[in-house]
Enzyme design. Structure first.
Site, PDB file in Angstrom:
ATOM      1  N   ASP A 236      85.782  47.904 -22.215  1.00 44.53           N
ATOM      2  CA  ASP A 236      84.415  47.969 -21.663  1.00 44.53           C
ATOM      3  C   ASP A 236      84.061  49.366 -21.155  1.00 44.53           C
ATOM      4  O   ASP A 236      83.261  49.512 -20.231  1.00 44.53           O
ATOM      5  CB  ASP A 236      84.227  46.952 -20.524  1.00 44.53           C
ATOM      6  CG  ASP A 236      84.564  45.534 -20.941  1.00 44.53           C
ATOM      7  OD1 ASP A 236      84.118  45.130 -22.027  1.00 44.53           O
ATOM      8  OD2 ASP A 236      85.260  44.832 -20.200  1.00 44.53           O
TER       9      ASP A 236
ATOM     10  N   ASN B 187      88.851  39.518 -30.144  1.00 48.20           N
ATOM     11  CA  ASN B 187      88.928  39.322 -28.692  1.00 48.20           C
ATOM     12  C   ASN B 187      88.201  40.417 -27.933  1.00 48.20           C
ATOM     13  O   ASN B 187      87.967  40.307 -26.736  1.00 48.20           O
ATOM     14  CB  ASN B 187      90.390  39.262 -28.237  1.00 48.20           C
ATOM     15  CG  ASN B 187      91.163  40.526 -28.593  1.00 48.20           C
ATOM     16  OD1 ASN B 187      90.848  41.199 -29.573  1.00 48.20           O
ATOM     17  ND2 ASN B 187      92.172  40.837 -27.815  1.00 48.20           N
ATOM     18  N   ALA B 188      87.848  41.498 -28.629  1.00 52.71           N
ATOM     19  CA  ALA B 188      87.154  42.621 -27.990  1.00 52.71           C
ATOM     20  C   ALA B 188      85.721  42.686 -28.485  1.00 52.71           C
ATOM     21  O   ALA B 188      85.477  42.688 -29.687  1.00 52.71           O
ATOM     22  CB  ALA B 188      87.877  43.928 -28.305  1.00 52.71           C
TER      23      ALA B 188
ATOM     24  N   HIS C 175      81.820  44.541 -28.489  1.00 53.98           N
ATOM     25  CA  HIS C 175      81.098  45.796 -28.297  1.00 53.98           C
ATOM     26  C   HIS C 175      79.610  45.497 -28.305  1.00 53.98           C
ATOM     27  O   HIS C 175      79.138  44.648 -29.066  1.00 53.98           O
ATOM     28  CB  HIS C 175      81.404  46.792 -29.418  1.00 53.98           C
ATOM     29  CG  HIS C 175      82.827  47.239 -29.461  1.00 53.98           C
ATOM     30  ND1 HIS C 175      83.347  48.153 -28.579  1.00 53.98           N
ATOM     31  CD2 HIS C 175      83.848  46.890 -30.277  1.00 53.98           C
ATOM     32  CE1 HIS C 175      84.624  48.345 -28.855  1.00 53.98           C
ATOM     33  NE2 HIS C 175      84.950  47.588 -29.877  1.00 53.98           N
TER      34      HIS C 175
ATOM     35  N   ARG D 199     105.862  35.094 -39.697  1.00 52.77           N
ATOM     36  CA  ARG D 199     105.541  35.189 -41.137  1.00 52.77           C
ATOM     37  C   ARG D 199     104.935  33.914 -41.703  1.00 52.77           C
ATOM     38  O   ARG D 199     105.121  33.575 -42.875  1.00 52.77           O
ATOM     39  CB  ARG D 199     106.783  35.541 -41.980  1.00 52.77           C
ATOM     40  CG  ARG D 199     107.201  36.997 -41.913  1.00 52.77           C
ATOM     41  CD  ARG D 199     107.769  37.396 -40.613  1.00 52.77           C
ATOM     42  NE  ARG D 199     108.845  38.392 -40.776  1.00 52.77           N
ATOM     43  CZ  ARG D 199     109.607  38.786 -39.782  1.00 52.77           C
ATOM     44  NH1 ARG D 199     109.451  38.259 -38.575  1.00 52.77           N
ATOM     45  NH2 ARG D 199     110.531  39.696 -39.985  1.00 52.77           N
TER      46      ARG D 199
ATOM     47  N   GLN E 271      89.355  47.501 -27.109  1.00 54.65           N
ATOM     48  CA  GLN E 271      89.921  47.231 -25.781  1.00 54.65           C
ATOM     49  C   GLN E 271      90.222  48.539 -25.055  1.00 54.65           C
ATOM     50  O   GLN E 271      89.390  49.444 -25.064  1.00 54.65           O
ATOM     51  CB  GLN E 271      91.146  46.319 -25.904  1.00 54.65           C
ATOM     52  CG  GLN E 271      90.773  44.937 -26.436  1.00 54.65           C
ATOM     53  CD  GLN E 271      91.926  43.993 -26.478  1.00 54.65           C
ATOM     54  OE1 GLN E 271      92.691  43.997 -27.417  1.00 54.65           O
ATOM     55  NE2 GLN E 271      92.070  43.158 -25.459  1.00 54.65           N
TER      56      GLN E 271
ATOM     57  N   VAL F 180      82.457  39.350 -24.669  1.00 55.44           N
ATOM     58  CA  VAL F 180      83.057  38.184 -25.311  1.00 55.44           C
ATOM     59  C   VAL F 180      83.098  36.988 -24.375  1.00 55.44           C
ATOM     60  O   VAL F 180      82.688  35.883 -24.723  1.00 55.44           O
ATOM     61  CB  VAL F 180      84.490  38.507 -25.807  1.00 55.44           C
ATOM     62  CG1 VAL F 180      85.164  37.255 -26.358  1.00 55.44           C
ATOM     63  CG2 VAL F 180      84.438  39.594 -26.875  1.00 55.44           C
TER      64      VAL F 180
ATOM     65  N   CYS G 236      78.423  56.272 -18.640  1.00 62.20           N
ATOM     66  CA  CYS G 236      77.801  55.755 -17.413  1.00 62.20           C
ATOM     67  C   CYS G 236      77.802  56.770 -16.276  1.00 62.20           C
ATOM     68  O   CYS G 236      77.922  56.393 -15.104  1.00 62.20           O
ATOM     69  CB  CYS G 236      78.478  54.463 -16.957  1.00 62.20           C
ATOM     70  SG  CYS G 236      78.373  53.114 -18.142  1.00 62.20           S
TER      71      CYS G 236
ATOM     72  N   GLY H 214      72.957  57.322 -20.395  1.00 69.41           N
ATOM     73  CA  GLY H 214      72.068  56.183 -20.575  1.00 69.41           C
ATOM     74  C   GLY H 214      72.478  55.412 -21.813  1.00 69.41           C
ATOM     75  O   GLY H 214      73.339  55.863 -22.579  1.00 69.41           O
TER      76      GLY H 214
END
Length: 337
Positions: A13, A40-41, A43, A141, A179, A253, A284, A326
């Site tokens: 993040d 799992n990540a 954007h 496997r 991540q 997520v 930021c 921004g």
């Protein structure tokens, strides 16, 4: 020809999506390849005022001239992938997408296991997307690969070949990490980590690129680091402190509220060393000092903003080359030579 890897410097993040989108527009790579764990990540990419939350498609999709690739090391959820391709139809994503035929496939059983496992869901704070259980099957496997799934067959290819051929042709290539370095299975705050390594060397391996081909590693740090889920957070501030500073965020997520902390220079230095970072991107900065909002020239930043950047460079030992002020791509200061 330049091969650049973008890596998260904290717990995810960090605003990698914004930085990646900017680099994809500015540097115009011929191929944008995604490394990392899997869906799992999340954007968030903002294009012309419209926000897109994505988990499988590379963040650089707004560059309509580039091929979009998902490497063999990345777990793929066909359902999520196909939904995103449809959502991004106006960007012609389907015609540009290459999924490595060797990628691991997440099935419903993996997601069910992830969500029902009390250790993962409650103690670790897993996102419940099935990545951990899928990686278990991969190690045993028994996991299906992309070539075993008919629904994504039209998108399959050899990502390593594509990326290396682009580099040999003198094109720019951008590798997206997901991540953050501090969530690495090897180097993060175990056991409060993700299910594989999340550093530059692994992202290169995910897309099939040798270490000598990498030219630049951009480590992305947010002025106020955040973390979703459990685990240590040395500089964490209280909810009240975060609200007083106007820093209230939710995970792309999970939708869970992000924990917020102060910038940690010691951890940042370790992350840059671990990844061999050649440059830093700060996002930021406008959250750190609202007077910096929308500024696009370094000299016009507030004294407080400049002091923050200078302190990072001095204590971490890596040059800050990109500064986000921004959400829009144009709200970026680029001091690269």
């Amino acid at each position: 020809m330049t091969c650049t890897i973008v890596v998260g410097g904290q717990w995810g993040d960090e605003g990698k999506g914004k930085i990646i989108s900017y680099l994809c527009k500015k540097d115009n790579p011929s191929i944008i390849a995604r490394g990392g764990v899997g869906p799992n990540a999340g954007h968030t990419v903002e294009v012309d005022g419209e926000k897109y939350g994505i988990r499988m498609v590379p963040t650089g999709f707004p560059n309509v001239n580039a091929k979009l690739a998902v490497g063999a090391g990345v777990l793929t959820d066909p359902e999520v992938l196909l939904k995103e391709i449809k959502m991004l139809e106006k960007f012609n994503v389907g015609e540009r997408m290459i999924i490595d035929y060797r990628c691991g496939i997440i099935e419903d059983v993996h997601k069910e296991t992830d969500k029902s496992n009390e250790h993962l869901s409650k103690e670790i704070g897993s996102t419940g997307t099935g990545c951990g259980p899928a990686n278990v099957d991969r190690a045993m496997r028994t996991l299906k690969q992309g070539k075993d799934v008919e629904s994504i067959s039209k998108y399959l290819g050899d990502v390593s070949e594509e990326v290396n051929e682009a580099l040999e042709s003198g094109d720019n290539v951008l590798i997206e990490g997901t991540q953050g370095s501090l969530l690495s299975l090897f180097y993060g705050s175990y056991p409060y980590v993700t299910s594989k390594d999340t550093n530059a060397a692994s992202f290169a391996a995910d897309v099939g690129v040798g270490p000598t081909k990498i030219d630049e590693v951009v480590a992305v740090f947010k002025s106020y680091p955040t973390r979703v889920g459990e685990g240590p957070f040395p500089t964490e501030m209280t909810v009240e402190e975060a609200e007083s500073l106007g820093v209230v965020e939710y995970g792309t997520v999970t939708g869970r509220r992000r924990r917020v902390g102060y910038f940690d220079h010691d951890l940042a230095k370790k992350v840059c060393r671990l990844n061999g970072a050649t440059q830093i991107a700060i996002t930021c900065l406008d959250k750190y000092d609202t007077d910096c909002y929308g500024i696009i020239e370094y000299d016009k930043l507030s004294e407080k903003g400049k002091a923050f950047i200078k302190e990072v460079e001095e204590k971490v030992g890596v040059k800050v080359t990109l500064i986000s002020t921004g959400p829009e791509l144009g709200q970026t200061i680029d001091v690269r030579k």
